[in-house]
Motif scaffolding. Structure first.
Motif: not given
Length: 143
Positions: A58-84
């Motif tokens: 058995e083992a346990s590892f601490n995973m930083s964001p860079e080693k896990a699912f990455g850092m949050r990217n503000p470019n991945n937040i999109q604004r879309m028309p409500r009508s869509q």
């Protein structure tokens, strides 16, 4: 005793948790995970942690964001028309979109305004420190 290598078939239990102990995913109460090293079942950085582990270990590892699912990217937040949006939506809801290649792309409704909706396409675990815990049950050579 056999050890995990890049040529191993692996059966293990795993748990992915936030630093505060909140469990995100676990197989400990279910059937174990079975995969071949490098088949894409786990992120490469998670697989790297397994190298050298033995059956029963058995083992346990601490995973930083860079080693896990990455850092949050503000470019991945999109604004879309409500009508869509033809469906009723709420903040926090996960909605499936299709990218240019017609691949499914999940997005989380971050905020809803009168005319616009903000959708976050970052992985929900991006920017988070995680704890990856494993118990190796069986190791075999890959076929």
């Amino acid at each position: 005793m056999s050890k995990i290598t890049e040529q191993s078939d692996i059966t293990l239990h795993f748990e992915l948790a936030l630093n505060d102990g909140q469990v995100v995913d676990s197989t400990f109460e279910k059937s174990p995970a079975q995969f071949s090293y490098g088949d894409g079942s786990l992120l490469p950085s998670f697989e790297e942690m397994l190298i050298g582990l033995e059956e029963g270990q058995e083992a346990s590892f601490n995973m930083s964001p860079e080693k896990a699912f990455g850092m949050r990217n503000p470019n991945n937040i999109q604004r879309m028309p409500r009508s869509q949006f033809a469906i009723d939506i709420e903040e926090g809801m996960i909605v499936s979109f299709a990218d240019v290649g017609k691949n499914e792309l999940p997005g989380v409704i971050a905020s809803i305004e009168d005319n616009e909706v903000e959708v976050d396409f970052n992985h929900p675990l991006s920017g988070r420190d995680l704890v990856f815990r494993v118990k190796v049950l069986k190791i075999g050579p890959s076929e």
